[in-house]
Scaffold this active site. Structure first.
Site, PDB file in Angstrom:
ATOM      1  N   SER A   6       0.884  -1.164   0.000  1.00 28.64           N
ATOM      2  CA  SER A   6       0.000   0.000   0.000  1.00 28.64           C
ATOM      3  C   SER A   6       0.921   1.212   0.000  1.00 28.64           C
ATOM      4  CB  SER A   6      -0.871   0.007   1.248  1.00 28.64           C
ATOM      5  OG  SER A   6      -1.373   1.312   1.467  1.00 28.64           O
ATOM      6  N   HIS A  31      -1.090  -2.370  -4.544  1.00 29.34           N
ATOM      7  CA  HIS A  31      -2.419  -2.158  -3.954  1.00 29.34           C
ATOM      8  C   HIS A  31      -2.665  -0.656  -3.855  1.00 29.34           C
ATOM      9  CE1 HIS A  31      -5.767  -3.036  -1.161  1.00 29.34           C
ATOM     10  NE2 HIS A  31      -5.302  -2.061  -0.392  1.00 29.34           N
ATOM     11  N   ASP A  33      -5.011   2.361  -2.667  1.00 28.41           N
ATOM     12  CA  ASP A  33      -6.067   2.707  -1.710  1.00 28.41           C
ATOM     13  C   ASP A  33      -6.730   4.018  -2.107  1.00 28.41           C
ATOM     14  OD1 ASP A  33      -6.021   0.625   0.364  1.00 28.41           O
ATOM     15  OD2 ASP A  33      -3.949   1.285   0.662  1.00 28.41           O
ATOM     16  N   MET A  35      -9.526   6.725  -1.522  1.00 29.93           N
ATOM     17  CA  MET A  35     -10.493   7.275  -0.551  1.00 29.93           C
ATOM     18  C   MET A  35     -10.993   8.609  -1.092  1.00 29.93           C
ATOM     19  SD  MET A  35      -8.495   6.470   3.015  1.00 29.93           S
ATOM     20  CE  MET A  35      -7.422   5.036   3.153  1.00 29.93           C
ATOM     21  N   HIS A  68      -8.465  -0.631  -4.203  1.00 22.38           N
ATOM     22  CA  HIS A  68      -9.331  -0.842  -3.041  1.00 22.38           C
ATOM     23  C   HIS A  68     -10.161   0.429  -2.920  1.00 22.38           C
ATOM     24  CE1 HIS A  68      -9.313  -1.233   1.681  1.00 22.38           C
ATOM     25  NE2 HIS A  68     -10.531  -1.300   1.173  1.00 22.38           N
ATOM     26  N   MET A  70     -12.514   2.822  -1.422  1.00 22.80           N
ATOM     27  CA  MET A  70     -13.177   3.277  -0.196  1.00 22.80           C
ATOM     28  C   MET A  70     -13.906   4.566  -0.556  1.00 22.80           C
ATOM     29  SD  MET A  70      -9.992   2.264   2.278  1.00 22.80           S
ATOM     30  CE  MET A  70      -8.832   2.267   0.909  1.00 22.80           C
ATOM     31  N   MET A 139     -10.497  -6.818   5.946  1.00 22.45           N
ATOM     32  CA  MET A 139      -9.832  -5.669   6.581  1.00 22.45           C
ATOM     33  C   MET A 139      -9.476  -6.026   8.022  1.00 22.45           C
ATOM     34  SD  MET A 139      -9.453  -3.397   4.324  1.00 22.45           S
ATOM     35  CE  MET A 139      -8.619  -2.250   5.440  1.00 22.45           C
ATOM     36  N   ASP A 181      -5.615  -6.910   4.790  1.00 21.30           N
ATOM     37  CA  ASP A 181      -5.129  -5.532   4.656  1.00 21.30           C
ATOM     38  C   ASP A 181      -5.262  -4.808   5.994  1.00 21.30           C
ATOM     39  OD1 ASP A 181      -4.542  -2.945   3.834  1.00 21.30           O
ATOM     40  OD2 ASP A 181      -6.263  -2.749   2.494  1.00 21.30           O
TER      41      ASP A 181
END
Ligand code: DX5
Ligand code: ZN
Length: 226
Positions: A6, A31, A33, A35, A68, A70, A139, A181
């Site tokens: 990450s 990976h 992330d 958001m 991923h 979010m 998670m 994760d």
């Protein structure tokens, strides 16, 4: 065990160099992330499709990339991430109304489909979709930032997924991958391997000021061999 970084703890001004360093150390899965400043409890914004597209251009076609998501509207804008070059979109079960349709749409454009659940969300929210999922992500922190403490109480849920996936494979079904994760480091990597995890996201355990990515990765791989 696949270790995937990450990049949340990276210096974003040095992102290209950090990614080069990870790949030189042997990393072949990144990976990402995403958001959106709304969905995670601390309202963080990270990065979106433009940055992902630049990373794809930097690493070329052979590095596997997952995002991923979010975000509140994965069902509306998943295609932006596919267009930016990810191989796998992982959507939160808590944020999606119609997971079956999202999986179908992803598969129809040649992208792998994953589902992820928060620590408080039970496994049975995702189990009905298992036959069509390429990956399930457990998670082991509340999503929102890197560097949080690992929640070992995710063991039962992880083992539930492991057993369900093994039964699915034994029946000739899809070999859904199992990923974890949050808070994964050298001291707990062997523990999650024992739970049946095949892919571990490692953020602050790989990208930190204690060592280079290569040194930190070697330490994690060494812990797995003990
Ligand atoms: C949390 C993210 C994780 C996290 C991993 O919201 O999904 O990928 O940043 O970082 P560490 O390994 O530092 O917990
Ligand atoms: Zn993540």
């Amino acid at each position: 065990m696949i270790i995937t970084p990450s990049i949340l703890t990276a210096d974003f001004c040095e992102l290209g160099t950090t990614i080069d360093e990870a790949i030189a150390a042997g990393i072949d899965w990144i990976h990402l992330d995403v958001m959106d400043g709304n969905w995670v409890v601390n309202r963080t914004i990270t990065f979106g499709p433009a940055v992902i597209r630049s990373i794809r251009e930097r690493v070329g076609p052979d590095v596997f990339m997952d995002c991923h998501l979010m975000v509140t509207n994965a069902e509306e804008n998943w295609n932006q991430y596919v267009d930016a070059g990810v191989n796998l979109v992982i959507a939160h079960i808590e944020a999606v109304d119609d997971m079956s349709t999202l999986i179908e749409k992803l598969h129809a454009c040649g992208c792998q489909a994953g589902a992820v659940l928060n620590p408080a969300t039970p496994a049975d929210t995702i189990l009905p979709f298992l036959p069509n999922l390429d990956l399930v992500l457990v998670m082991s922190v509340v999503p929102g930032k890197g560097g949080q403490s690992f929640m070992s109480e995710m063991e039962d849920k992880t083992r539930t997924f492991r057993a369900a996936i093994d039964a699915q494979i034994a029946a000739g079904g899809r070999p859904t991958k199992l990923m974890i994760d949050g808070g994964i480091k050298a001291h707990n990597i062997a523990q999650v391997a024992d739970w049946g995890i095949e892919i571990a996201v490692v953020g602050s355990g790989l990208i930190n000021d204690k060592g280079t990515i290569a040194e930190n990765l070697t330490e994690i791989q060494h812990a797995l061999q003990q």
